[in-house]
Design a protein around this motif. Sequence first.
Motif, PDB file in Angstrom:
ATOM      1  N   VAL A 107       6.379  -1.571   0.594  1.00 18.30           N
ATOM      2  CA  VAL A 107       5.429  -0.904  -0.298  1.00 18.30           C
ATOM      3  C   VAL A 107       4.811   0.301   0.413  1.00 18.30           C
ATOM      4  O   VAL A 107       4.668   1.371  -0.174  1.00 18.30           O
ATOM      5  CB  VAL A 107       4.339  -1.882  -0.784  1.00 18.30           C
ATOM      6  CG1 VAL A 107       3.336  -1.183  -1.693  1.00 18.30           C
ATOM      7  CG2 VAL A 107       4.973  -3.073  -1.503  1.00 18.30           C
ATOM      8  N   TYR A 108       4.474   0.128   1.697  1.00 16.54           N
ATOM      9  CA  TYR A 108       3.993   1.254   2.495  1.00 16.54           C
ATOM     10  C   TYR A 108       5.026   2.381   2.452  1.00 16.54           C
ATOM     11  O   TYR A 108       4.699   3.529   2.178  1.00 16.54           O
ATOM     12  CB  TYR A 108       3.800   0.861   3.962  1.00 16.54           C
ATOM     13  CG  TYR A 108       2.652  -0.034   4.299  1.00 16.54           C
ATOM     14  CD1 TYR A 108       1.556   0.458   5.008  1.00 16.54           C
ATOM     15  CD2 TYR A 108       2.656  -1.385   3.960  1.00 16.54           C
ATOM     16  CE1 TYR A 108       0.504  -0.367   5.377  1.00 16.54           C
ATOM     17  CE2 TYR A 108       1.612  -2.213   4.323  1.00 16.54           C
ATOM     18  CZ  TYR A 108       0.540  -1.708   5.019  1.00 16.54           C
ATOM     19  OH  TYR A 108      -0.501  -2.516   5.380  1.00 16.54           O
ATOM     20  N   PHE A 109       6.279   2.009   2.787  1.00 17.70           N
ATOM     21  CA  PHE A 109       7.350   3.011   2.826  1.00 17.70           C
ATOM     22  C   PHE A 109       7.476   3.726   1.487  1.00 17.70           C
ATOM     23  O   PHE A 109       7.551   4.951   1.433  1.00 17.70           O
ATOM     24  CB  PHE A 109       8.695   2.387   3.209  1.00 17.70           C
ATOM     25  CG  PHE A 109       9.837   3.336   3.007  1.00 17.70           C
ATOM     26  CD1 PHE A 109      10.107   4.320   3.941  1.00 17.70           C
ATOM     27  CD2 PHE A 109      10.615   3.283   1.855  1.00 17.70           C
ATOM     28  CE1 PHE A 109      11.142   5.237   3.743  1.00 17.70           C
ATOM     29  CE2 PHE A 109      11.642   4.183   1.647  1.00 17.70           C
ATOM     30  CZ  PHE A 109      11.912   5.161   2.587  1.00 17.70           C
ATOM     31  N   LYS A 110       7.516   2.962   0.398  1.00 17.04           N
ATOM     32  CA  LYS A 110       7.717   3.570  -0.918  1.00 17.04           C
ATOM     33  C   LYS A 110       6.651   4.607  -1.228  1.00 17.04           C
ATOM     34  O   LYS A 110       6.959   5.729  -1.615  1.00 17.04           O
ATOM     35  CB  LYS A 110       7.746   2.513  -2.020  1.00 17.04           C
ATOM     36  CG  LYS A 110       7.920   3.149  -3.407  1.00 17.04           C
ATOM     37  CD  LYS A 110       7.713   2.187  -4.501  1.00 17.04           C
ATOM     38  CE  LYS A 110       7.737   2.789  -5.888  1.00 17.04           C
ATOM     39  NZ  LYS A 110       8.122   4.154  -6.073  1.00 17.04           N
ATOM     40  N   LEU A 111       5.369   4.223  -1.053  1.00 19.40           N
ATOM     41  CA  LEU A 111       4.300   5.156  -1.387  1.00 19.40           C
ATOM     42  C   LEU A 111       4.283   6.366  -0.458  1.00 19.40           C
ATOM     43  O   LEU A 111       4.082   7.499  -0.911  1.00 19.40           O
ATOM     44  CB  LEU A 111       2.946   4.455  -1.400  1.00 19.40           C
ATOM     45  CG  LEU A 111       2.559   3.883  -2.771  1.00 19.40           C
ATOM     46  CD1 LEU A 111       3.474   2.765  -3.213  1.00 19.40           C
ATOM     47  CD2 LEU A 111       1.120   3.462  -2.792  1.00 19.40           C
ATOM     48  N   LEU A 112       4.496   6.139   0.830  1.00 18.48           N
ATOM     49  CA  LEU A 112       4.519   7.257   1.783  1.00 18.48           C
ATOM     50  C   LEU A 112       5.676   8.207   1.496  1.00 18.48           C
ATOM     51  O   LEU A 112       5.511   9.432   1.461  1.00 18.48           O
ATOM     52  CB  LEU A 112       4.591   6.728   3.215  1.00 18.48           C
ATOM     53  CG  LEU A 112       3.330   6.039   3.728  1.00 18.48           C
ATOM     54  CD1 LEU A 112       3.628   5.274   5.017  1.00 18.48           C
ATOM     55  CD2 LEU A 112       2.210   7.037   3.939  1.00 18.48           C
ATOM     56  N   ASP A 113       6.871   7.648   1.293  1.00 16.72           N
ATOM     57  CA  ASP A 113       8.048   8.478   0.998  1.00 16.72           C
ATOM     58  C   ASP A 113       7.866   9.220  -0.322  1.00 16.72           C
ATOM     59  O   ASP A 113       8.140  10.417  -0.415  1.00 16.72           O
ATOM     60  CB  ASP A 113       9.304   7.611   0.959  1.00 16.72           C
ATOM     61  CG  ASP A 113      10.546   8.403   0.598  1.00 16.72           C
ATOM     62  OD1 ASP A 113      10.837   9.409   1.281  1.00 16.72           O
ATOM     63  OD2 ASP A 113      11.236   8.025  -0.369  1.00 16.72           O
ATOM     64  N   ASP A 114       7.394   8.533  -1.350  1.00 17.42           N
ATOM     65  CA  ASP A 114       7.221   9.172  -2.660  1.00 17.42           C
ATOM     66  C   ASP A 114       6.212  10.320  -2.598  1.00 17.42           C
ATOM     67  O   ASP A 114       6.438  11.387  -3.181  1.00 17.42           O
ATOM     68  CB  ASP A 114       6.765   8.151  -3.703  1.00 17.42           C
ATOM     69  CG  ASP A 114       7.859   7.162  -4.090  1.00 17.42           C
ATOM     70  OD1 ASP A 114       9.011   7.302  -3.634  1.00 17.42           O
ATOM     71  OD2 ASP A 114       7.533   6.220  -4.851  1.00 17.42           O
ATOM     72  N   ALA A 115       5.096  10.113  -1.895  1.00 18.29           N
ATOM     73  CA  ALA A 115       4.078  11.177  -1.808  1.00 18.29           C
ATOM     74  C   ALA A 115       4.620  12.391  -1.058  1.00 18.29           C
ATOM     75  O   ALA A 115       4.410  13.536  -1.470  1.00 18.29           O
ATOM     76  CB  ALA A 115       2.817  10.653  -1.133  1.00 18.29           C
ATOM     77  N   ALA A 116       5.336  12.144   0.041  1.00 19.80           N
ATOM     78  CA  ALA A 116       5.922  13.249   0.805  1.00 19.80           C
ATOM     79  C   ALA A 116       7.003  13.953  -0.020  1.00 19.80           C
ATOM     80  O   ALA A 116       7.086  15.188  -0.051  1.00 19.80           O
ATOM     81  CB  ALA A 116       6.497  12.728   2.118  1.00 19.80           C
ATOM     82  N   GLY A 172     -10.957   3.839   2.445  1.00 20.86           N
ATOM     83  CA  GLY A 172     -10.685   5.153   3.011  1.00 20.86           C
ATOM     84  C   GLY A 172     -10.134   5.113   4.422  1.00 20.86           C
ATOM     85  O   GLY A 172     -10.003   6.155   5.069  1.00 20.86           O
ATOM     86  N   LYS A 173      -9.781   3.927   4.914  1.00 18.70           N
ATOM     87  CA  LYS A 173      -9.213   3.807   6.257  1.00 18.70           C
ATOM     88  C   LYS A 173      -7.716   4.036   6.215  1.00 18.70           C
ATOM     89  O   LYS A 173      -7.035   3.605   5.285  1.00 18.70           O
ATOM     90  CB  LYS A 173      -9.496   2.409   6.834  1.00 18.70           C
ATOM     91  CG  LYS A 173     -10.956   2.128   7.073  1.00 18.70           C
ATOM     92  CD  LYS A 173     -11.141   0.727   7.622  1.00 18.70           C
ATOM     93  CE  LYS A 173     -12.614   0.424   7.824  1.00 18.70           C
ATOM     94  NZ  LYS A 173     -12.821  -0.983   8.200  1.00 18.70           N
ATOM     95  N   VAL A 174      -7.212   4.705   7.237  1.00 21.32           N
ATOM     96  CA  VAL A 174      -5.772   4.963   7.319  1.00 21.32           C
ATOM     97  C   VAL A 174      -5.059   3.644   7.596  1.00 21.32           C
ATOM     98  O   VAL A 174      -5.370   2.938   8.552  1.00 21.32           O
ATOM     99  CB  VAL A 174      -5.452   5.996   8.425  1.00 21.32           C
ATOM    100  CG1 VAL A 174      -3.946   6.159   8.577  1.00 21.32           C
ATOM    101  CG2 VAL A 174      -6.109   7.333   8.113  1.00 21.32           C
ATOM    102  N   ALA A 175      -4.097   3.320   6.736  1.00 23.91           N
ATOM    103  CA  ALA A 175      -3.330   2.081   6.879  1.00 23.91           C
ATOM    104  C   ALA A 175      -1.897   2.351   7.333  1.00 23.91           C
ATOM    105  O   ALA A 175      -1.210   1.441   7.795  1.00 23.91           O
ATOM    106  CB  ALA A 175      -3.321   1.320   5.566  1.00 23.91           C
ATOM    107  N   GLY A 176      -1.449   3.588   7.198  1.00 28.21           N
ATOM    108  CA  GLY A 176      -0.099   3.954   7.613  1.00 28.21           C
ATOM    109  C   GLY A 176       0.115   5.440   7.426  1.00 28.21           C
ATOM    110  O   GLY A 176      -0.663   6.111   6.742  1.00 28.21           O
TER     111      GLY A 176
END
Length: 196
Positions: A107-116, A172-176
């Motif tokens: 889920v981390y990967f999906k959201l990070l990749d999609d946003a980028a 608001g904390k960085v999680a990844g």
Amino acid sequence: MSIWRKVGSDFRRLTRPFPQLANMNVIWRCGNGETLCEMVLMIIFGEGKMGIMNDHYRKLERMYLSAPINSQLYKGIDITISKEAAEIALKIEPVYFHAANAIHGSVYFKLLDDAAFFAVNSIVEDVFVYTVSFNTHLLRPISKGIIKAIGQLKFKSQNLFISESTLYDDQGKVAGFGTGNFMKSKIGLTSDIGYK
């Protein structure tokens, strides 16, 4: 009447049908002589290059939300795209958990990749881009609230784009975070893939 007061009164008059804009403070004129209120109305009504780009962003958003993975597996996901940036939000549900009751790294990967990815595709108006590589760093577990990934384009050339994204928990904390390389594909941005 001073120019600043005139611009402000013009803005209030022209935006009366749009109450969400009524409280904006306007204190400058644009370089081409148009007041900021006229520029805002051009954006709203889709005039000029800004309106064309806003149309492109909205089509990308609809394309993203209509993709089967988002409409079926990630129900409730939301995206906002702007020039060289994208923001994706998702309410955490237990269906995204691994055995230790926190969201799975996928889920981390999906959201990070999609946003980028969409930060890149925001400036590519003719074709779908694709991820060549993506490096993900998972910093803390998340098990509740709404998570938000914010992507920003960092480098662009004719054939290669580099974009970064950061995932935040609901405090608001960085999680990844992640960094990816993207290239243009040969797949056109058409209604066939939901770009409409």
